[in-house]
Design an enzyme around this catalytic site. Structure first.
Site, PDB file in Angstrom:
ATOM      1  N   GLU A  88      17.653   2.261  -1.646  1.00 42.89           N
ATOM      2  CA  GLU A  88      17.309   2.933  -2.781  1.00 42.89           C
ATOM      3  C   GLU A  88      18.009   4.088  -3.422  1.00 42.89           C
ATOM      4  OE1 GLU A  88      13.184   3.757  -1.555  1.00 42.89           O
ATOM      5  OE2 GLU A  88      13.910   5.506  -0.281  1.00 42.89           O
ATOM      6  N   HIS A 118       0.791  -1.220   0.031  1.00 40.91           N
ATOM      7  CA  HIS A 118       0.012  -0.054   0.047  1.00 40.91           C
ATOM      8  C   HIS A 118       0.903   1.328   0.165  1.00 40.91           C
ATOM      9  CE1 HIS A 118      -3.700  -1.903   2.084  1.00 40.91           C
ATOM     10  NE2 HIS A 118      -3.493  -2.320   0.810  1.00 40.91           N
ATOM     11  N   GLU A 119       1.030   1.899  -1.194  1.00 45.84           N
ATOM     12  CA  GLU A 119       1.637   3.145  -1.069  1.00 45.84           C
ATOM     13  C   GLU A 119       0.451   4.359  -0.748  1.00 45.84           C
ATOM     14  OE1 GLU A 119       5.065   4.499  -1.163  1.00 45.84           O
ATOM     15  OE2 GLU A 119       3.749   6.143  -0.481  1.00 45.84           O
ATOM     16  N   HIS A 137       7.263   1.891   5.310  1.00 41.59           N
ATOM     17  CA  HIS A 137       8.070   2.817   4.670  1.00 41.59           C
ATOM     18  C   HIS A 137       7.693   4.321   5.053  1.00 41.59           C
ATOM     19  CE1 HIS A 137      11.311   0.489   2.283  1.00 41.59           C
ATOM     20  NE2 HIS A 137      10.798  -0.253   3.157  1.00 41.59           N
TER      21      HIS A 137
HETATM   22  C1  NOJ Z   1       9.683   4.863  -1.287  1.00 42.50           C
HETATM   23  C2  NOJ Z   1      10.169   3.396  -0.575  1.00 42.50           C
HETATM   24  O1  NOJ Z   1      11.242   3.752   0.336  1.00 42.50           O
HETATM   25  C3  NOJ Z   1      10.254   2.364  -1.749  1.00 42.50           C
HETATM   26  O2  NOJ Z   1      10.809   1.229  -1.079  1.00 42.50           O
HETATM   27  C4  NOJ Z   1       9.197   2.392  -2.549  1.00 42.50           C
HETATM   28  O3  NOJ Z   1       9.423   1.522  -3.482  1.00 42.50           O
HETATM   29  C5  NOJ Z   1       8.901   3.737  -3.058  1.00 42.50           C
HETATM   30  N1  NOJ Z   1       8.855   4.590  -2.055  1.00 42.50           N
HETATM   31  C6  NOJ Z   1       7.206   3.763  -4.041  1.00 42.50           C
HETATM   32  O4  NOJ Z   1       6.302   3.473  -2.979  1.00 42.50           O
END
Ligand code: NOJ
Length: 673
Positions: A486, A392-393, A461
């Site tokens: 990342e 879930h973003e 996150h």
């Molecule tokens: C930032 C998060 O740290 C990363 O893991 C994720 O892929 C991206 N946001 C996209 O939601």
């Protein structure tokens, strides 16, 4: 008659006697208020003292008779500049001791001893509305925790805290490893080292090296329904609690009875002792969840790195990452590589090329993109024995997320999932509130409890910093809350010293989903060798660990065996050597076998260590599988050179290990008898 007279006379004498005794003891108690009330750690090394001076409460802390914190203030300012700190008397106090051992469902060590001395000081205002509160200290062999408790009372029911006066006045100017508070990238900054008189306002955990050689870390435990504590320098040798405000400037809205989070001061003879401290966990409440069956430490692959390096996109289009076809391909990779969990990001509607901008993005948590079929992928995963991890973003659009949270989580539960990653990209929640203010604290708590309802373990996150709540809610497996891997995909990359700083700073707060494991390093912004990538699985603790690279980069690489073998749940953890920002060597014993694992990492300098393997069991032989930097390895010129070898060792062996510049070494010690 005479007898009656004598009896009355005697009773009067007894009464006078008691009145005098009471008066004298009251005087004594009052006098005591100017005296210090000491609380010692069970081993006597650490001592905290509490006292009241001119109606104000103070404390101090010493370690092995060396002053660490000197006269430091306590108390509050409420709304309308109403100070709850300068008219106080000590009503009474009580002492007790705690010695119990509890078992963790997952962690750096299986059993934790909660061993400390406790003292509670009940305070009340001497005049006026006579409001009261208590301060409880717990002094452990690894540091001090204290918190405020407000009992139910008519003169202080629902109120607003505008400032917490708690301060940490160090005896000397300490050196601190810090990241700034109140910045748009939350906790995602590189740590810097400065004397505390040069700091502005910083996040906790704040790690300090004192001039007398002691190491300290200030943080908090059990952050619930309160604002998170940041620390402001007084530009001398002190720090003061600075509570993260709401957007309207208030700090915390509360109703009595309530407890504040614990303020924690971990103390160590050396930096390594900070890493193995259990103080923060001990200050959290025992587990509240009844069903732990779905909470499974695991390693996972992901449709993830591909999006970060620009090979795939989060959003629908010609290079969309999360298609049904690619998801099935990754499930097959899981089978081929022997990894049983898979994260899929960007499968749902709402992703656009501008997804990361600070806006109220509208994501759906149930509707798939046209090229992704959730049911088909979930069934395929089930048939292949792979557990999918939900994603879930929220984009920090909490107003959009919460009305959908039940449906989104239920869909995952119905699909057989038991874990979820939840992101909060954005500078403010709802473009308004800090992630680490009381609004955010309550939001993350709500989501965590909601996830438990749907039997989902959580990886946050852009989280609120961890404060040991995983003891109470073990479905809180990990969080990001720092500059992870990342940044090596799309920024200038993390410098080599980053990973030898975070185990002593960010990681003291709890497990981190750092997402290591990049094998295709050459020509990228990953500033480590490949052997160091392996060692990170030991030096960064988390019960979930991503194998972050594209799976095709693992196929056929003999170093991948270490990633297949390395566990994520430990019986014991020992720090063999540690110097913040320079190097770190950790060994951990597997919870399910007698095998030990070692991870050793360095910054940009090459190093050699002679390591006595005294942690291994006496009388046992071990076959050591060694993944070392190749002879010519170097993080910037030749990062992928790895030398894999085997040797027989016992606990008498002194192992020579060599780390390249930006390098590392990973070893599995397989118990043979
Ligand atoms: C930032 C998060 O740290 C990363 O893991 C994720 O892929 C991206 N946001 C996209 O939601």
């Amino acid at each position: 008659m005479v007898q009656l007279y004598n009896t009355i006379k005697m009773l009067k004498t007894i009464t006078y006697f008691f009145v005098i005794i009471l008066f004298l003891s009251a005087c004594g108690y009052k006098a005591k208020q100017l005296e210090k009330w000491p609380i010692s750690s069970p081993n006597g090394e650490i001592q905290a003292s509490f006292w009241i001076e001119n109606g104000k409460p103070y404390y101090e802390v010493s370690f092995n008779n060396k002053p660490i914190l000197v006269k430091s203030a306590l108390g509050f300012v409420l709304s309308d500049n109403d100070t709850l700190s300068n008219n106080l008397i000590l009503v009474n106090h009580s002492d007790s001791a705690i010695d119990e051992t509890w078992e963790q469902p997952w962690g750096q060590q299986k059993f934790v001893r909660n061993y400390c001395n406790e003292a509670t000081f009940n305070l009340t205002e001497a005049s006026g509305s006579k409001r009261s509160f208590a301060i409880t200290f717990r002094v452990f062999n690894d540091g001090v925790g204290f918190r405020y408790s407000f009992p139910n009372q008519t003169n202080l029911t629902t109120f607003t805290i505008m400032d917490e006066l708690t301060s940490f006045n160090f005896h000397d100017v300490a050196q601190a490893w810090w990241i700034p508070a109140y910045k748009d990238n939350r906790y995602e900054y590189l740590f810097k080292k400065s004397p505390i008189n040069e700091l502005d306002t910083v996040h906790t955990p704040l790690t300090l090296e004192l001039p007398n050689g002691v190491f300290a870390s200030i943080h908090e435990a059990a952050l619930v329904n309160y604002a998170s504590m940041t620390l402001a320098s007084d530009k001398k040798s002190g720090l003061k609690c600075d509570l993260t405000p709401w957007s309207n400037g208030t700090k915390v809205n509360v109703t009595s009875p309530f407890n504040t989070p614990w303020r924690t001061i971990i103390l160590g003879h050396n930096a390594g002792e900070l890493i193995t401290s259990t103080l923060m966990l001990n200050l959290n409440e025992p587990c509240k969840l009844e069903d732990l069956s779905y909470i499974k430490p695991h390693k996972y692959l992901g449709i993830w790195w591909g999006m970060h390096i620009g090979k795939y996109s989060f959003w629908e289009g010609p290079i969309h990452g999360a298609t049904t076809a690619r998801s099935k391909e990754y499930i097959d990779y899981c089978n081929k590589l022997g990894i049983d969990h898979l994260l899929i990001e960007g499968w749902n509607k709402g992703w656009t090329p501008q997804w990361y901008e600070n806006k109220m993005h509208v994501f759906s948590f149930t509707e798939s993109t046209s090229d992704f079929n959730f049911k088909e992928v979930a069934n395929y995963a089930k048939a292949k024995g792979v557990s999918l991890i939900g994603y879930h973003e929220t984009g920090s659009n909490i107003e959009n997320y919460l009305p959908q949270i039940d449906a989104g989580m239920k869909m995952y539960q119905d699909g057989g999932l038991h874990a979820i990653k939840i992101g909060q990209v954005g500078s403010r929640l709802n473009m308004k509130e800090w992630h680490h203010g009381q609004f955010g604290v309550n939001y993350y708590q709500y989501v965590l409890e909601k996830a438990a309802q749907y039997k989902l373990a959580v990886n946050f996150h852009e989280p609120i910093k961890p404060t040991g709540l995983c003891r109470t809610y073990p479905n809180l497996l990990a969080g990001e809350g720092g500059r992870g891997m990342e940044y090596d995909a799309w920024s200038e990359g993390n410098p080599p010293e980053h990973t030898v700083i975070i185990p002593f700073t960010r990681l003291l707060a709890g497990s981190m989903d750092f997402t290591p494991g990049i094998f295709a390093i050459k020509g990228t912004r990953v500033h480590t060798t490949l052997a160091k990538q392996l060692a990170l699985y030991l030096t960064i603790y988390s019960p979930i660990q991503m194998l972050a690279d594209l799976p095709e980069n693992y196929v056929g690489n003999p170093a991948f065996k270490f990633l297949q073998d390395v566990p994520v749940n430990w019986d014991t953890t020992v720090v063999l050597n540690a110097q913040i920002g320079d190097f770190l060597t950790i060994v951990r014993k597997d919870i399910n076998s007698n095998d030990w694992y070692l991870g050793s990492i360095t910054n940009q300098e090459q190093r050699e260590f002679d390591l006595p393997l005294t942690f291994l069991s006496n009388g046992k032989s071990y076959s050591a599988e060694i993944y070392a930097d190749g002879k010519d390895a170097c993080f910037d010129s030749n990062p992928e050179s790895v030398q894999i070898s085997k040797m027989e060792v016992t606990n008498k062996t002194i192992l020579k290990i060599k780390l390249a510049k930006g390098g590392g070494q990973a070893i599995r010690f397989i118990a043979e008898n």
